[in-house]
Design an enzyme around this catalytic site. Structure first.
Site, PDB file in Angstrom:
ATOM      1  N   SER A 182     -85.325 -50.024 -27.890  1.00  0.00           N
ATOM      2  CA  SER A 182     -84.712 -50.669 -28.607  1.00  0.00           C
ATOM      3  C   SER A 182     -83.812 -49.335 -29.278  1.00  0.00           C
ATOM      4  CB  SER A 182     -85.431 -51.302 -29.524  1.00  0.00           C
ATOM      5  OG  SER A 182     -86.570 -50.543 -30.281  1.00  0.00           O
ATOM      6  N   ASP A 193     -85.656 -51.212 -40.582  1.00  0.00           N
ATOM      7  CA  ASP A 193     -86.195 -52.590 -40.492  1.00  0.00           C
ATOM      8  C   ASP A 193     -87.698 -52.740 -40.495  1.00  0.00           C
ATOM      9  OD1 ASP A 193     -86.510 -51.825 -37.887  1.00  0.00           O
ATOM     10  OD2 ASP A 193     -85.449 -53.683 -36.962  1.00  0.00           O
ATOM     11  N   HIS A 243     -87.309 -49.597 -36.703  1.00  0.00           N
ATOM     12  CA  HIS A 243     -86.264 -48.863 -36.165  1.00  0.00           C
ATOM     13  C   HIS A 243     -85.723 -47.866 -37.437  1.00  0.00           C
ATOM     14  CE1 HIS A 243     -86.279 -52.144 -33.435  1.00  0.00           C
ATOM     15  NE2 HIS A 243     -86.610 -51.253 -32.626  1.00  0.00           N
TER      16      HIS A 243
END
Ligand SMILES: *[C@@H]1O[C@H](CO)[C@@H](O)[C@H](O)[C@H]1NC(C)=O
Ligand SMILES: *[C@@H]1O[C@H](CO)[C@@H](O)[C@H](O)[C@H]1NC(C)=O
Ligand SMILES: *[C@@H]1O[C@H](CO)[C@@H](O)[C@H](O)[C@H]1NC(C)=O
Length: 363
Positions: free
Chosen positions: A32, A337, A340
């Protein structure tokens, strides 16, 4: 005599490093931290939060499948070389030749370095977000390669000015292990497997024609809002001067140390390739150590988007879910978040890589 020696050294250095004046393609593998849309397109989850605002709100003004409010490290690297933002592989798989001419992004949010079988064998396969591990991504690369070149000579020439970003990858392997109750000592046993997988991937890419590779280490996970929340303790000695968890940061350092050793071996095996280590740990540490210098006014450890709690990370109300909300000014936060980073933080890390401060040799 001195002059001659000096000349020889300069000449030799120039020959052996041969940094291209620019790159015409970028290939990215990972999770990610680098995914620009593969997970979203994979359909692994119906209606995933990364497919809607506030994800993407800052730069793209809509969700792209990036796990941040804006651009990622890979986007800043593409900008630096004047290349378009990397298209994710899955949506363009049928038109790779035309759409992938400046490179492709194979990274998938949630991806692990180790194959999913490893996690199923340990009885924790159900927690995987995706089965698109590093090996799957390498398989996609091979498929792409067969559509753009055939002979070794042709492929070497095609990839001569390509930059390969191999990672960050491996962070999720450890996340999954820690989140099911692992600690430093229990999880340490995975490191040789993860590092071995990354190292084997680098070898494969070099043998397929890669000349310039960037292999990042892991972030200081002990500074992540998710870890700080899940592993919160009353024991003050568990935290460093920045408020990060010592044990988890020590774990990232251990992985990075082993990875650097493996890369050193690869450099000996493949002297014709440039294998660059990217110190994500060091580059990110500045965010937590001197946040105010970098405009991170709201405390570097709290997430901008979340559902409350000391670090604004609430597993039941993660960013994008009911009960969560995004801060007004994400540029004053390092953490987006809980897991991240914000675009601001990623820009800082990318700058530190591109100016050479946090790479083993210039990119
Ligand atoms: C991964 O593969 C396993 C076994 O093949 C399957 O049961 C599972 O649903 C897959 N997981 C995802 C997220 O695709
Ligand atoms: C890990 O193991 C070492 C040596 O066996 C021990 O000293 C240390 O306390 C252990 N650490 C944790 C966090 O369990
Ligand atoms: C390189 O970038 C980092 C991170 O933004 C910054 O701290 C450092 O001062 C820069 N160094 C140079 C030489 O430009």
């Amino acid at each position: 005599m001195v002059t001659l020696f000096f000349l020889f050294v300069c000449f030799y250095t120039a020959l052996s490093s041969s940094i291209p004046l620019g790159y015409d393609k970028i290939y990215s593998f990972g999770d990610s931290l680098a995914d620009t849309g593969n997970f979203l397109h994979s359909g692994a989850l119906t209606n995933p939060v990364i497919g809607k605002l506030p994800y993407g709100e800052t730069f793209f003004h809509h969700a792209t499948g990036r796990c941040s409010n804006g651009r990622l490290i890979v986007d800043f690297i593409a900008e630096k070389y004047g290349l378009p933002y990397l298209p994710p592989y899955l949506p363009i798989v049928e038109s790779l030749k035309s759409k992938g001419k400046h490179g492709v992004n194979f990274a998938v949010a949630g991806a692990t370095a180790l194959d999913s079988k490893f996690f199923y064998d340990q009885g924790i396969g159900q927690i995987l977000w995706t089965n698109y591990s590093l090996n799957t991504q390498l398989g996609w690369f091979k498929r792409l390669k067969s559509s753009v070149c055939t002979t070794k000579q042709e492929c070497n020439s095609y990839f001569k000015r390509s930059l390969f970003l191999l990672g960050e990858i491996g962070g999720n392997d450890y996340n999954y292990a820690f989140f099911v109750g692992g600690n430093y000592n229990k999880t340490k046993g995975m490191v040789p497997f993860v590092v071995g997988t990354i190292s084997a991937a680098a070898s494969m890419l070099i043998e397929e024609g890669a000349k310039h590779l960037v292999v990042p280490g892991n972030f200081p996970i002990g500074c992540s809002a998710a870890y700080l929340t899940l592993f919160a303790t009353q024991d003050k000695a568990a935290y460093d001067r920045n408020g990060c968890l010592k044990e988890h940061n020590a774990f990232s350092k251990y992985h990075n140390f082993q990875l650097k050793l493996a890369l050193e071996k690869l450099r000996q095996k493949y002297p014709e390739a440039r294998i660059i280590y990217a110190d994500y740990y060091g580059a990110a540490m500045a965010l937590f150590h001197i946040p105010h210098h970098l405009g991170i006014k709201n405390g570097a450890l709290s997430a901008c988007c979340g559902g409350g709690g000391p670090y604004n990370f609430n597993y039941k109300a993660r960013c994008g879910h009911i009960g969560s909300k995004a801060c007004k000014d994400p540029s004053s936060y390092a953490n987006w978040d809980g897991v991240h980073l914000t675009e601001t933080a990623y820009r800082h890390v990318a700058t530190g890589l591109l100016n050479g401060t946090f790479t083993s040799q210039p990119i």
